[in-house]
Scaffold this active site. Structure first.
Site, PDB file in Angstrom:
ATOM      1  N   CYS A   2      40.829 -33.716  20.885  1.00 36.92           N
ATOM      2  CA  CYS A   2      40.870 -33.010  21.932  1.00 36.92           C
ATOM      3  C   CYS A   2      41.989 -32.010  22.108  1.00 36.92           C
ATOM      4  O   CYS A   2      43.081 -31.951  21.077  1.00 36.92           O
ATOM      5  CB  CYS A   2      41.120 -33.951  23.222  1.00 36.92           C
ATOM      6  SG  CYS A   2      40.239 -35.206  23.315  1.00 36.92           S
ATOM      7  N   ARG A  27      39.692 -27.702  16.406  1.00 37.54           N
ATOM      8  CA  ARG A  27      40.186 -29.089  16.276  1.00 37.54           C
ATOM      9  C   ARG A  27      38.963 -29.664  16.177  1.00 37.54           C
ATOM     10  O   ARG A  27      38.976 -30.963  16.116  1.00 37.54           O
ATOM     11  CB  ARG A  27      41.120 -29.438  17.469  1.00 37.54           C
ATOM     12  CG  ARG A  27      42.651 -28.360  17.335  1.00 37.54           C
ATOM     13  CD  ARG A  27      43.065 -28.705  18.691  1.00 37.54           C
ATOM     14  NE  ARG A  27      43.781 -29.908  18.930  1.00 37.54           N
ATOM     15  CZ  ARG A  27      44.902 -30.317  18.632  1.00 37.54           C
ATOM     16  NH1 ARG A  27      45.738 -29.505  18.102  1.00 37.54           N
ATOM     17  NH2 ARG A  27      45.485 -31.599  18.832  1.00 37.54           N
ATOM     18  N   TRP A  74      37.018 -34.221  22.505  1.00 39.08           N
ATOM     19  CA  TRP A  74      36.335 -34.648  21.533  1.00 39.08           C
ATOM     20  C   TRP A  74      35.984 -36.209  21.960  1.00 39.08           C
ATOM     21  O   TRP A  74      37.159 -37.248  21.941  1.00 39.08           O
ATOM     22  CB  TRP A  74      37.078 -34.880  20.292  1.00 39.08           C
ATOM     23  CG  TRP A  74      36.647 -35.076  18.995  1.00 39.08           C
ATOM     24  CD1 TRP A  74      35.667 -34.395  18.268  1.00 39.08           C
ATOM     25  CD2 TRP A  74      36.694 -36.368  18.048  1.00 39.08           C
ATOM     26  NE1 TRP A  74      35.090 -34.950  17.075  1.00 39.08           N
ATOM     27  CE2 TRP A  74      35.912 -36.245  17.057  1.00 39.08           C
ATOM     28  CE3 TRP A  74      37.442 -37.417  18.170  1.00 39.08           C
ATOM     29  CZ2 TRP A  74      35.853 -37.388  16.272  1.00 39.08           C
ATOM     30  CZ3 TRP A  74      37.208 -38.673  17.433  1.00 39.08           C
ATOM     31  CH2 TRP A  74      36.509 -38.371  16.282  1.00 39.08           C
ATOM     32  N   ASN A  98      44.682 -36.150  25.688  1.00 42.25           N
ATOM     33  CA  ASN A  98      44.400 -36.330  24.143  1.00 42.25           C
ATOM     34  C   ASN A  98      44.873 -37.718  23.591  1.00 42.25           C
ATOM     35  O   ASN A  98      45.961 -38.090  23.708  1.00 42.25           O
ATOM     36  CB  ASN A  98      44.974 -35.016  23.511  1.00 42.25           C
ATOM     37  CG  ASN A  98      44.730 -35.165  21.829  1.00 42.25           C
ATOM     38  OD1 ASN A  98      43.998 -35.943  21.651  1.00 42.25           O
ATOM     39  ND2 ASN A  98      45.291 -34.295  21.132  1.00 42.25           N
ATOM     40  N   GLY A  99      43.926 -38.432  22.982  1.00 46.91           N
ATOM     41  CA  GLY A  99      44.258 -39.654  22.627  1.00 46.91           C
ATOM     42  C   GLY A  99      43.598 -40.841  22.955  1.00 46.91           C
ATOM     43  O   GLY A  99      42.317 -40.469  23.577  1.00 46.91           O
ATOM     44  N   GLU A 480      35.669 -34.445  -3.752  1.00 47.60           N
ATOM     45  CA  GLU A 480      35.954 -33.402  -2.926  1.00 47.60           C
ATOM     46  C   GLU A 480      34.519 -32.608  -2.599  1.00 47.60           C
ATOM     47  O   GLU A 480      34.424 -32.268  -1.419  1.00 47.60           O
ATOM     48  CB  GLU A 480      37.069 -32.695  -3.336  1.00 47.60           C
ATOM     49  CG  GLU A 480      37.522 -31.108  -2.559  1.00 47.60           C
ATOM     50  CD  GLU A 480      37.699 -31.547  -1.185  1.00 47.60           C
ATOM     51  OE1 GLU A 480      37.881 -32.419  -0.469  1.00 47.60           O
ATOM     52  OE2 GLU A 480      37.795 -30.279  -0.512  1.00 47.60           O
ATOM     53  N   LYS A 484      33.063 -32.279   1.072  1.00 49.35           N
ATOM     54  CA  LYS A 484      32.602 -30.843   1.587  1.00 49.35           C
ATOM     55  C   LYS A 484      31.132 -30.787   2.071  1.00 49.35           C
ATOM     56  O   LYS A 484      30.773 -30.235   2.924  1.00 49.35           O
ATOM     57  CB  LYS A 484      32.845 -29.677   0.752  1.00 49.35           C
ATOM     58  CG  LYS A 484      34.603 -29.201   0.489  1.00 49.35           C
ATOM     59  CD  LYS A 484      35.092 -28.760   1.926  1.00 49.35           C
ATOM     60  CE  LYS A 484      36.144 -29.265   2.633  1.00 49.35           C
ATOM     61  NZ  LYS A 484      37.156 -29.858   2.064  1.00 49.35           N
ATOM     62  N   GLU A 487      30.065 -33.031   5.021  1.00 52.24           N
ATOM     63  CA  GLU A 487      30.696 -32.726   6.171  1.00 52.24           C
ATOM     64  C   GLU A 487      30.205 -31.425   6.979  1.00 52.24           C
ATOM     65  O   GLU A 487      30.290 -31.271   8.067  1.00 52.24           O
ATOM     66  CB  GLU A 487      32.372 -32.853   6.243  1.00 52.24           C
ATOM     67  CG  GLU A 487      33.075 -31.452   5.493  1.00 52.24           C
ATOM     68  CD  GLU A 487      34.495 -31.826   5.827  1.00 52.24           C
ATOM     69  OE1 GLU A 487      35.256 -31.491   4.698  1.00 52.24           O
ATOM     70  OE2 GLU A 487      34.949 -32.144   6.662  1.00 52.24           O
ATOM     71  N   HIS A 503      26.883 -47.887 -14.214  1.00 48.49           N
ATOM     72  CA  HIS A 503      27.502 -49.084 -13.562  1.00 48.49           C
ATOM     73  C   HIS A 503      26.993 -49.358 -12.088  1.00 48.49           C
ATOM     74  O   HIS A 503      27.159 -49.941 -11.225  1.00 48.49           O
ATOM     75  CB  HIS A 503      28.957 -49.205 -13.420  1.00 48.49           C
ATOM     76  CG  HIS A 503      29.647 -49.473 -14.722  1.00 48.49           C
ATOM     77  ND1 HIS A 503      29.609 -50.495 -15.761  1.00 48.49           N
ATOM     78  CD2 HIS A 503      30.256 -48.527 -15.433  1.00 48.49           C
ATOM     79  CE1 HIS A 503      30.159 -50.225 -16.644  1.00 48.49           C
ATOM     80  NE2 HIS A 503      30.692 -48.901 -16.746  1.00 48.49           N
ATOM     81  N   LYS A 603      39.807 -31.277  13.655  1.00 51.65           N
ATOM     82  CA  LYS A 603      40.492 -30.824  12.710  1.00 51.65           C
ATOM     83  C   LYS A 603      41.904 -31.553  12.629  1.00 51.65           C
ATOM     84  O   LYS A 603      42.407 -31.769  11.445  1.00 51.65           O
ATOM     85  CB  LYS A 603      40.894 -29.523  13.282  1.00 51.65           C
ATOM     86  CG  LYS A 603      41.793 -28.690  12.241  1.00 51.65           C
ATOM     87  CD  LYS A 603      41.102 -28.242  10.790  1.00 51.65           C
ATOM     88  CE  LYS A 603      41.823 -27.705   9.876  1.00 51.65           C
ATOM     89  NZ  LYS A 603      41.364 -27.794   8.590  1.00 51.65           N
TER      90      LYS A 603
HETATM   91  C1  F6R Z   1      37.970 -32.644   4.945  1.00 52.91           C
HETATM   92  C2  F6R Z   1      39.118 -32.488   5.940  1.00 52.91           C
HETATM   93  C3  F6R Z   1      39.624 -33.599   6.034  1.00 52.91           C
HETATM   94  C4  F6R Z   1      41.261 -33.813   6.378  1.00 52.91           C
HETATM   95  C5  F6R Z   1      41.781 -34.966   6.759  1.00 52.91           C
HETATM   96  C6  F6R Z   1      43.149 -35.002   6.484  1.00 52.91           C
HETATM   97  O1  F6R Z   1      37.501 -31.353   4.549  1.00 52.91           O
HETATM   98  O2  F6R Z   1      39.503 -31.409   6.359  1.00 52.91           O
HETATM   99  O3  F6R Z   1      39.307 -34.842   5.294  1.00 52.91           O
HETATM  100  O4  F6R Z   1      41.649 -33.433   5.032  1.00 52.91           O
HETATM  101  O5  F6R Z   1      41.407 -35.359   8.129  1.00 52.91           O
HETATM  102  O6  F6R Z   1      43.855 -33.866   7.469  1.00 52.91           O
HETATM  103  P1  F6R Z   1      45.253 -33.523   7.472  1.00 52.91           P
HETATM  104  O7  F6R Z   1      45.455 -32.913   6.308  1.00 52.91           O
HETATM  105  O8  F6R Z   1      45.425 -32.660   8.725  1.00 52.91           O
HETATM  106  O9  F6R Z   1      46.067 -34.924   7.432  1.00 52.91           O
END
Ligand code: F6R
Length: 608
Positions: A2, A27, A74, A98-99, A480, A484, A487, A503, A603
């Site tokens: 949020c 975010r 959110w 927020n929270g 990774e 990516k 997501e 395995h 975010k």
């Molecule tokens: C993936 C992504 C998330 C963040 C994770 C940690 O593309 O963006 O997996 O890496 O939420 O976020 P931070 O780095 O802000 O602690």
């Protein structure tokens, strides 16, 4: 997560609140709303989905008023509907939050038993009702605020308006960040400085347990002990211009292409290339003394930590234990003062990473943090901060933050190796020279491979499952890559250590399964080739990401081979990361998903 904004201005604030909310879009959110106070009346507009829907509502039915609060939600408690969108109202009180209020159901039951009528499924609504019931019982708004904060439990940032207080916004922080912006005769509240960047760069951050009264002329802060406190006022580094897409279609694309530049800035902060030495690594981490290092982080930042572990162990002979922060914080692992901790976070606000930091701090460990947002809570609670110089990362999927985290890890591993006497000067200089070439090579690679990645993304978009394989740091890149892809394109993907193939995951391989193998011609190459043979023998569709010498050494049939330059193994993760990012990006564009704000994601993850 949020986003909160608030303004006490000298002109109608509703359009400005929406403008500020747009800066928090990155975010992640699923509904939004604003409320203003005008002529003694609170009024609000709320909408499901994107801010454009809220703007349409405001166009049809504008809001007057020079004081207001706004929110992007959110969803945590209750569906992302208009009715659940903030601000929540109760008897002349408006609340954005927020929270998570952890004891909301207990409070709601008590208030219901006393006749309160709840109209949403949210946890936030209890705050509005609680404040209203306390005011009804004779408390002043500040008294009600203080009492409410004593009753609620959980992580929250709050902004509140009272109909009876036309010149004041009340706000509070316990967990998620809250910034107060100073203007001239006007004041602002926001989840971060980016939201407030068009209005002011003079920022005061509330600390955990603080609550504040914001007026036209300033703010009064009270800490958790009830004492009036001053918090430092600083100039935010974030400027309006930096949150622009430029000529790019998406922030994610822009951020991928910014990497050569931001890697270069970050490296230049830690490495004096003319003297071929590391600089700006404060002594606080005691690398020469400690027996081991603990690393905690989430998501992509965790992958940075995994590659960092490889470098610390290989070059500095320093054992590293790494865990995802949501596990780290609850493992109750024994810690000793012969260890230090490093946490990694782009936002510097991730709840689990912050909790891991506090766990280590409570056990007496020195804390270092690799963070992108320098004013963040994680940065402020660390003993030593290692900034990444990526600039604001707006796309939800982390790209340039990861490459800058890797740049910092590279410099720290070399600094640790020097402190521990495990790296000869000539070896150190070879590593530094290799790092100095990374920005240029990254720029060349991005330009060269883009057409091929666009073409490949068409193929990947036809599939519902994708497997990524690699060994060593390329195993991390495989994970990774899978993260990516899933997501932002919503295609199911898994990243596996190539040696683990037989395995279990080999059962998935048939002529329909794309298998992306990341394998430069490094110390693992022959082993990975054997795994590729196993895939080829079962008809798997191999996409081979390798270097020139790897391509020359491979005679297996592949669907496509992406050939990158031969580079030093220290910078290979920075270079091999690029096709992985571009593939996910173009596949998502091809699939027509919301690349910068993928569904269900946020975010800055300020709840655990
Ligand atoms: C993936 C992504 C998330 C963040 C994770 C940690 O593309 O963006 O997996 O890496 O939420 O976020 P931070 O780095 O802000 O602690």
């Amino acid at each position: 997560m949020c986003g909160i904004v608030g303004m006490i201005g000298t002109q109608p604030v509703a359009p400005l609140l929406v403008d500020a909310l747009k800066r928090l879009e990155y975010r992640g959110y699923d509904s939004a709303g604003v409320a203003t106070l005008s002529n003694g009346q609170l009024d609000r507009r709320r909408a499901e989905g994107k801010l454009a829907n809220l703007e349409n509502q405001l166009l049809l039915s504008p809001l007057e008023g020079e004081i207001g609060i706004g929110h992007t939600r959110w969803a945590t408690h209750g569906a992302p509907t208009q009715n659940n969108a903030h601000p929540h109202f109760c008897d002349g009180i408006a609340v954005v939050h927020n929270g998570i209020i952890e004891n909301f159901s207990e409070i709601r039951d008590q208030l219901k038993a006393r006749g309160a009528d709840f109209s949403t499924e949210t946890d936030t609504e209890v705050v509005a009702h609680l404040l209203a019931s306390l005011v009804k019982n004779g408390m002043t708004p500040p008294e009600a605020m203080r009492a409410t904060l004593n009753l609620i439990r959980g992580a929250y940032a709050l902004a509140v308006m009272f109909r009876s207080e036309p010149d004041r916004i009340f706000c509070a922080r316990n967990g998620p960040p809250l910034a107060v912006g100073h203007g001239s005769g006007e004041m602002f509240v926001g989840s971060d400085a980016i939201a407030l960047s068009p209005f002011t760069d003079e920022i005061t951050y509330l600390e955990d347990g603080d609550w504040a009264v914001v007026t036209h002329d300033g703010l009064e802060i009270t800490n958790s002990e009830g004492a009036a406190v001053e918090r430092p006022r600083s100039r935010a580094a974030t400027t309006h211009a930096q949150v622009d897409k430029g000529n790019h279609k998406h922030f994610m694309e822009k951020e991928i292409y910014e990497q050569p530049e931001v890697i270069s800035h970050t490296l230049a902060h830690y490495i004096d290339f003319s003297a071929a030495t590391i600089r700006n690594v404060p002594a606080g981490m005691d690398f020469e003394r400690i027996h081991s290092l603990k690393i905690a982080a989430c998501g992509t930042a965790y992958f940075a930590g995994m590659i960092g572990k490889t470098w610390f162990e290989r070059y500095a002979r320093l054992p590293v234990e790494i865990d995802v922060a949501s596990e780290f914080r609850y493992r109750e692992m024994p810690l000793s003062e012969n260890e230090a901790a490093l946490v990694v976070s782009q936002s510097g606000e991730t709840a689990d990473t912050l909790a891991s930091l506090r766990y280590c701090h409570d056990h007496g460990l020195k804390i270092g943090s690799i963070v992108n947002v320098r004013e963040s809570t994680i940065a402020r609670e660390s003993d030593v901060v290692f900034p990444t110089l990526a600039g604001p990362e707006i796309g939800v999927a982390s790209t340039k933050a990861l490459s800058c985290q890797l740049a910092v890890f590279a410099a720290l591993a070399i600094a640790a190796a020097r402190a521990r006497g495990t790296l000869a000067t000539d070896e150190e200089q070879i590593l530094i020279r290799a790092l100095s070439e990374a920005p240029r090579i990254a720029g060349e690679v991005l330009n060269e491979i883009e057409p091929q990645m666009v073409e490949l993304s068409r193929e990947i978009a036809r599939h519902t499952h994708v497997l990524y394989l690699g060994r060593g740091t390329n195993f991390t890149l495989a994970m990774e890559g899978a993260l990516k892809l899933k997501e932002i394109s919503y295609i199911h993907a898994e990243g596996y250590a190539a040696g683990e193939l037989k395995h279990g995951p080999i059962a998935l391989i048939d002529e329909h399964m794309p298998v992306i193998v990341i394998a430069p011609n490094d110390r693992y190459f022959e082993k990975t080739m054997s795994n590729m043979q196993e895939v080829a023998a079962r008809g798997g569709r191999i996409i081979f990401i390798t270097d020139r010498s790897g391509a020359a050494a491979c005679d297996l049939p592949t669907l496509q081979t992406i050939i990158l330059p031969d580079v030093h193994e220290m910078i290979a993760p920075l270079i091999f990361l690029l096709p992985v990012q571009l593939l996910a990006y173009h596949t998502a564009v091809f699939m027509g998903t919301d690349v910068d704000q993928p569904r269900n994601l946020a975010k800055s993850v300020t709840v655990e």
